[in-house]
Design a protein around this motif. Structure first.
Motif, PDB file in Angstrom:
ATOM      1  N   PHE A  87       1.977  45.600  -4.041  1.00 40.42           N
ATOM      2  CA  PHE A  87       1.080  44.439  -4.092  1.00 40.42           C
ATOM      3  C   PHE A  87      -0.347  44.858  -4.422  1.00 40.42           C
ATOM      4  O   PHE A  87      -0.983  44.310  -5.328  1.00 40.42           O
ATOM      5  N   TRP A  88      -0.862  45.844  -3.680  1.00 45.79           N
ATOM      6  CA  TRP A  88      -2.260  46.220  -3.860  1.00 45.79           C
ATOM      7  C   TRP A  88      -2.516  46.944  -5.170  1.00 45.79           C
ATOM      8  O   TRP A  88      -3.609  46.837  -5.747  1.00 45.79           O
ATOM      9  N   MET A  89      -1.531  47.676  -5.671  1.00 43.13           N
ATOM     10  CA  MET A  89      -1.739  48.426  -6.900  1.00 43.13           C
ATOM     11  C   MET A  89      -1.460  47.618  -8.160  1.00 43.13           C
ATOM     12  O   MET A  89      -2.140  47.795  -9.179  1.00 43.13           O
ATOM     13  N   LEU A  90      -0.463  46.740  -8.088  1.00 40.40           N
ATOM     14  CA  LEU A  90      -0.027  46.045  -9.294  1.00 40.40           C
ATOM     15  C   LEU A  90      -0.425  44.571  -9.355  1.00 40.40           C
ATOM     16  O   LEU A  90      -0.714  44.057 -10.445  1.00 40.40           O
ATOM     17  N   LEU A  91      -0.436  43.891  -8.223  1.00 41.39           N
ATOM     18  CA  LEU A  91      -0.682  42.451  -8.239  1.00 41.39           C
ATOM     19  C   LEU A  91      -2.126  42.091  -7.891  1.00 41.39           C
ATOM     20  O   LEU A  91      -2.708  41.190  -8.506  1.00 41.39           O
ATOM     21  N   ALA A  92      -2.701  42.778  -6.920  1.00 40.43           N
ATOM     22  CA  ALA A  92      -4.055  42.431  -6.487  1.00 40.43           C
ATOM     23  C   ALA A  92      -5.103  42.578  -7.590  1.00 40.43           C
ATOM     24  O   ALA A  92      -5.980  41.709  -7.719  1.00 40.43           O
ATOM     25  N   PRO A  93      -5.097  43.659  -8.398  1.00 37.74           N
ATOM     26  CA  PRO A  93      -6.128  43.772  -9.444  1.00 37.74           C
ATOM     27  C   PRO A  93      -6.153  42.600 -10.436  1.00 37.74           C
ATOM     28  O   PRO A  93      -7.222  42.018 -10.668  1.00 37.74           O
ATOM     29  N   PRO A  94      -5.004  42.207 -11.040  1.00 33.46           N
ATOM     30  CA  PRO A  94      -5.074  41.031 -11.919  1.00 33.46           C
ATOM     31  C   PRO A  94      -5.401  39.748 -11.168  1.00 33.46           C
ATOM     32  O   PRO A  94      -6.021  38.831 -11.723  1.00 33.46           O
ATOM     33  N   TRP A  95      -4.993  39.669  -9.900  1.00 36.46           N
ATOM     34  CA  TRP A  95      -5.324  38.502  -9.077  1.00 36.46           C
ATOM     35  C   TRP A  95      -6.837  38.364  -8.964  1.00 36.46           C
ATOM     36  O   TRP A  95      -7.396  37.276  -9.115  1.00 36.46           O
ATOM     37  N   LEU A  96      -7.503  39.481  -8.717  1.00 35.08           N
ATOM     38  CA  LEU A  96      -8.962  39.461  -8.616  1.00 35.08           C
ATOM     39  C   LEU A  96      -9.597  39.140  -9.961  1.00 35.08           C
ATOM     40  O   LEU A  96     -10.579  38.388 -10.035  1.00 35.08           O
ATOM     41  N   LYS A  97      -9.067  39.717 -11.018  1.00 37.39           N
ATOM     42  CA  LYS A  97      -9.637  39.495 -12.340  1.00 37.39           C
ATOM     43  C   LYS A  97      -9.528  38.038 -12.762  1.00 37.39           C
ATOM     44  O   LYS A  97     -10.484  37.447 -13.298  1.00 37.39           O
ATOM     45  N   GLN A  98      -8.367  37.420 -12.505  1.00 39.41           N
ATOM     46  CA  GLN A  98      -8.148  36.033 -12.900  1.00 39.41           C
ATOM     47  C   GLN A  98      -8.602  35.040 -11.829  1.00 39.41           C
ATOM     48  O   GLN A  98      -8.669  33.843 -12.094  1.00 39.41           O
ATOM     49  N   ARG A  99      -8.856  35.543 -10.619  1.00 40.34           N
ATOM     50  CA  ARG A  99      -9.274  34.704  -9.482  1.00 40.34           C
ATOM     51  C   ARG A  99      -8.274  33.552  -9.284  1.00 40.34           C
ATOM     52  O   ARG A  99      -8.639  32.369  -9.246  1.00 40.34           O
TER      53      ARG A  99
END
Length: 271
Positions: A87-99
Motif C-alpha cells: 500500500f505505502w510503496m505502490l498505492l499511496a504515492p499516486p494517491w497523494l499525487k492525484q489527491r
C-alpha cells in the motif's frame, strides 16, 4: 503553547519507555490494542462517522491487534506487513499525487483504516518482542527525519513539496531530513550496532534508511491529505499541543510494518 507541547511530549516519551520496559508481553499487547483503539476512533472521525461507529470501530481494531499479536503466526504476520508495504510503496504515492477522494459511506474508509492502522499496531507488538532497542532505534529514525526536516525547511525551504496537501513542507526540508537520518544511522550503527552493517553491508543499510525516511514523509502527507479533505487541522485533541494520536504516529504507520516485515523475512531466511 510551546510549554504545553513540550510537557505533553515528555509525558508521552515517559509513558512509551515505561510501557516498553516494564510491561509484560501480554500487557504490551494490550497497550498496542489501546493505541489501535485511539487511532481507529480518530480515523473514523476523519470521515465524520457517527460516534457509535467510531467507538465500535476502535474496539474492533483493538481486539484485532491483540488477537493477531497473541496468535503469533508468521504467515499471517507476513501477509499483514506485506499488504501494508504494498500500500505505502505502490498505492499511496499516486494517491497523494492525484489527491483521490474516498467515496462517501463507511465501508471504504473503514477498510482503508484497517490497511493503515492494523499492521502498524501489530508491528509495534512484534518489534518489541524481536528487539526493544531496534524498535526504539527505528522509531528514532522517524523522529530524526521529522525534526531535521522541520528545521531544515525553516532555514532553507524554498520549493514546496506538496502545497495543496501540506503547505509548510518543502523539498529542502525533505533533503535535510534524509541527511539527518543518514548521520543518525552512521552514528547508531557504528557505536551501538556494529554487527548490523557487517551483516547487511553499508550500501544496503543506507538504502534501508533512505527508504524509511521516504516512507515517513509519505505517511505524514497521507494523513495530512485526509485531514485537509476533512477540513480539520488535527485528528483530535487527545494530546494537548500535539493534536491527536494519528498526528503523532502518521509516519510510523508507513515505516514500522516494513521493518517488521524485514525482521520476519530475515529470521525465516536464517532458519
Amino acid at each position: 503553547m510551546l510549554r504545553e507541547r513540550v510537557v505533553t511530549a515528555l509525558l508521552m516519551l515517559a509513558g512509551l519507555l515505561a510501557a516498553v520496559f516494564l510491561l509484560p508481553t501480554s500487557g504490551w499487547w494490550g497497550a498496542c490494542g489501546l493505541l489501535g483503539l485511539a487511532a481507529a476512533w480518530e480515523w473514523a472521525g476523519l470521515f465524520r462517522l457517527p460516534s457509535a461507529v467510531r467507538w465500535g470501530y476502535g474496539l474492533i481494531v483493538a481486539a484485532a491487534v491483540v488477537a493477531f499479536a497473541a496468535i503469533g503466526s508468521p504467515a499471517i504476520d507476513t501477509a499483514l506487513f506485506a499488504l501494508s508495504a504494498l500500500f505505502w510503496m505502490l498505492l499511496a504515492p499516486p494517491w497523494l499525487k492525484q489527491r483521490w477522494l474516498i467515496a462517501e459511506g463507511a465501508v471504504l474508509p473503514l477498510l482503508l483504516g484497517l490497511v493503515v492502522l492494523l499492521p502498524a499496531a501489530v508491528a509495534f507488538a512484534r518489534l518489541r518482542e524481536a528487539n526493544v532497542w531496534m524498535m526504539l532505534a527505528v522509531m528514532a529514525v522517524v523522529w530524526v527525519a521529522d525534526i531535521a526536516a522541520y528545521f531544515g525547511g525553516r532555514a532553507f525551504g524554498r520549493r514546496k513539496l506538496a502545497p495543496e496537501i501540506s503547505p509548510g513542507k518543502s523539498w529542502e526540508g525533505v533533503y535535510a531530513g534524509l541527511l539527518g537520518v543518514l548521520i543518525y544511522g552512521v552514528v547508531v550503527f557504528s557505536i551501538w550496532m556494529p554487527m548490523v552493517p557487517q551483516r547487511l553491508g553499508w550500501p544496503v543499510t543506507v538504502m534501508l534508511l533512505l527508504v524509511l525516511s521516504a516512507l515517513s514523509v509519505i505517511g505524514d502527507l497521507f494523513e495530512s491529505l485526509l485531514k485537509r479533505q476533512a477540513g480539520i487541522k488535527d485528528s483530535s485533541a487527545l494530546l494537548p499541543g500535539h493534536g491527536g494520536v494519528l498526528d503523532r504516529i502518521d509516519s510510523l504507520t508507513s515505516t514500522l510494518p516494513l521493518v517488521a516485515l524485514w525482521v520476519l523475512v530475515w529470521r525465516l531466511a536464517s532458519q
